[in-house]
Design an enzyme around this catalytic site. Structure first.
Site, PDB file in Angstrom:
ATOM      1  N   ARG A   1       0.838  -1.213   0.000  1.00 12.68           N
ATOM      2  CA  ARG A   1       0.000   0.000   0.000  1.00 12.68           C
ATOM      3  C   ARG A   1       0.866   1.255   0.000  1.00 12.68           C
ATOM      4  NH1 ARG A   1      -2.174   2.081   4.351  1.00 12.68           N
ATOM      5  NH2 ARG A   1      -2.400   0.106   5.451  1.00 12.68           N
TER       6      ARG A   1
ATOM      7  N   TYR B   1     -18.220  13.555 -15.688  1.00 15.53           N
ATOM      8  CA  TYR B   1     -18.589  12.148 -15.503  1.00 15.53           C
ATOM      9  C   TYR B   1     -19.550  12.012 -14.308  1.00 15.53           C
ATOM     10  CZ  TYR B   1     -18.076   7.253 -14.279  1.00 15.53           C
ATOM     11  OH  TYR B   1     -18.328   5.958 -13.943  1.00 15.53           O
TER      12      TYR B   1
ATOM     13  N   ASP C   1      -9.086  16.034 -15.977  1.00 19.60           N
ATOM     14  CA  ASP C   1      -9.356  14.617 -16.209  1.00 19.60           C
ATOM     15  C   ASP C   1      -9.076  14.372 -17.696  1.00 19.60           C
ATOM     16  OD1 ASP C   1     -10.545  12.183 -16.902  1.00 19.60           O
ATOM     17  OD2 ASP C   1     -12.081  12.348 -15.365  1.00 19.60           O
TER      18      ASP C   1
ATOM     19  N   LYS D   1      -9.643   3.056 -19.260  1.00 21.92           N
ATOM     20  CA  LYS D   1     -10.067   3.351 -20.626  1.00 21.92           C
ATOM     21  C   LYS D   1      -8.898   3.167 -21.612  1.00 21.92           C
ATOM     22  CE  LYS D   1     -13.908   4.141 -18.534  1.00 21.92           C
ATOM     23  NZ  LYS D   1     -13.853   4.973 -17.389  1.00 21.92           N
TER      24      LYS D   1
HETATM   25  N1  PLP Z   1     -13.415  10.125 -15.550  1.00 17.58           N
HETATM   26  C1  PLP Z   1     -14.050   9.875 -16.715  1.00 17.58           C
HETATM   27  C2  PLP Z   1     -14.033  10.916 -17.785  1.00 17.58           C
HETATM   28  C3  PLP Z   1     -14.711   8.675 -16.903  1.00 17.58           C
HETATM   29  O1  PLP Z   1     -15.339   8.433 -18.065  1.00 17.58           O
HETATM   30  C4  PLP Z   1     -14.721   7.709 -15.852  1.00 17.58           C
HETATM   31  C5  PLP Z   1     -15.410   6.428 -16.016  1.00 17.58           C
HETATM   32  O2  PLP Z   1     -16.123   6.197 -16.954  1.00 17.58           O
HETATM   33  C6  PLP Z   1     -14.062   8.013 -14.661  1.00 17.58           C
HETATM   34  C7  PLP Z   1     -13.400   9.226 -14.545  1.00 17.58           C
HETATM   35  C8  PLP Z   1     -14.043   7.038 -13.519  1.00 17.58           C
HETATM   36  O3  PLP Z   1     -13.152   5.999 -13.780  1.00 17.58           O
HETATM   37  P1  PLP Z   1     -13.271   4.504 -13.186  1.00 17.58           P
HETATM   38  O4  PLP Z   1     -14.504   3.897 -13.777  1.00 17.58           O
HETATM   39  O5  PLP Z   1     -11.999   3.873 -13.635  1.00 17.58           O
HETATM   40  O6  PLP Z   1     -13.371   4.633 -11.710  1.00 17.58           O
END
Ligand code: PLP
Length: 393
Positions: free
Chosen positions: A58, A111, A183, A208
């Protein structure tokens, strides 16, 4: 200092020397929870930070370290931290940057779970937020409050594909001394490197494009060493949303083909977008590579290629939007994006279902909006599937 090589080389080689690992071409998987100390005194020194060395996974793990060093180099940051999900990365960063009474300024349309997290922070910890349209400089300036401690941006915004001009935001943020968090999930560092434009933190849902194969949930944060080291000892170590060594290993593997995959995602998306916009059942299409996209010039300036994501509105009702999804055969109905498989979803009832309807519509997430993650299949097969599904409406 070792000179950095080109992006396509760094995704494969950065942060790993096979000669230090018995010649193993691929970074070894250190699937271990803890690390043994040769003596009690050495254990004491490691805990005191007097000697280098691993303690407990961790707090750090050699496989995870390769991933972190590599992504830091690719995003042109000083340091990176890996997390067990994109949301673990988002929440660790936002909790690091705020305390009760602070305010977060966010791009309108983010998101759904990030939206949910902001609600939780407001309701339980009195950390307020505003979701605003970042396209106008004056709107941004006037939305900044004395207690704003973080500007949080997605670009392109999920799922409306609107872009935020990062250079413009950075200029305002620097004047006010407010850190900017981006992001970068939809682009990956191959298409866009916000730190080089002056942003302070980059976040990824590595689930992704970075993973790219639909088999890992993970997150990453990149930034300066001083702040990231503090995050490591607080909102990573103590909240504990760490990545497993195996998932880090899968991401190291996925990263190697990131530029090759993204070239193909972008090429396929451009061809699909050209067809989609001509179909009579498609009312609106949002794709940064489309010359009619309102922010086409910004996309060309800020992104290397237009990305593999397309959103579009069908000419019909919510039920017809759902029927359209049901008619797809090759294309899979699923949330997530950036995988080899083409994925389709209905944001209003899926990824953004948590956003209250009025706010959702204001963000541009209508009941007719469809989000498509264009995969790596032959583009003709993807188009034929979309066309037959659209023709049935
Ligand atoms: N940020 C964006 C733009 C996303 O599309 C997503 C998930 O779809 C996330 C953050 C969150 O990621 P995770 O599903 O890996 O927790």
């Amino acid at each position: 200092m070792v000179k950095q090589k080109r992006f396509e080389t760094e995704v494969i080689h950065n942060g790993y020397d096979s000669m230090l690992h018995e010649g193993s071409l691929v970074p070894p998987l250190f699937q271990t929870s803890t690390f043994t100390f040769p003596t009690a005194e050495e254990g004491e020194k490691r805990f005191a930070g007097e000697t280098e060395g691993y303690i407990y996974s961790r707090l750090g793990n050699p496989t995870v370290r390769v991933l972190e060093e590599r992504i830091a180099a690719l995003e042109k940051g000083e340091m990176a931290l890996a997390f067990g999900s994109g949301m673990a990365a988002v929440s660790a960063t936002l909790f690091y940057l705020t305390k009760t009474g602070d305010h977060i300024l966010c791009s309108e349309g983010i998101y759904g779970c990030t939206f949910g997290l902001l609600q939780l922070m407001e309701n339980k910890h009195q950390i307020s937020h505003d979701l605003i349209n970042f396209s106008n400089e004056e709107t941004v300036r006037s939305a900044i409050q004395d207690n704003t401690t973080c500007i949080y941006i997605e670009t392109p915004i999920n799922p409306t594909m609107k872009l935020v001009d990062l250079e413009m935001i950075v200029q305002i943020a620097k004047e006010k001394g407010i850190p900017v968090v981006v992001d970068n999930t939809f682009c990956s560092p191959y298409l866009q490197q916000p730190l080089t434009l002056g942003c302070d933190y980059v976040i990824h849902s590595a689930t992704k494009y970075i993973g790219g194969h639909g088999d890992v949930i993970a997150g990453l944060v990149v930034g300066r060493k001083e702040e990231l080291s503090e995050m490591m000892m607080t909102t990573l170590k103590d909240i504990g949303g760490i990545i497993s060594p195996f998932d880090a290993w899968l991401l190291i593997r996925g990263l190697k083909t990131l530029p090759v995959r993204l070239d193909r995602h972008c090429e396929n998306a451009t061809k699909i977008a050209n067809q989609l916009k001509k179909h009579p059942k498609v009312k609106m299409m949002y794709f940064p590579g489309d010359p009619d996209f309102p922010q086409y010039e910004l996309a060309k300036r800020q992104m290397k290629h237009p990305g593999g994501m397309i959103s579009f509105e069908i000419d019909g009702t919510k039920e017809e939007a759902q029927q359209f999804l049901n008619h797809c055969q090759l294309i899979k109905i699923a949330v997530s994006l950036g995988d080899s498989e083409t994925l389709i979803q209905h944001p209003a009832t899926m990824t953004h279902a948590v956003v209250p309807e009025e706010e959702r519509i204001k963000m541009g997430i209508t009941n007719q909006l469809i989000r498509l993650s264009v995969g790596l299949e032959a583009w003709e097969d993807i188009w034929e599937d979309l066309k037959q599904a659209l023709d049935q409406l």
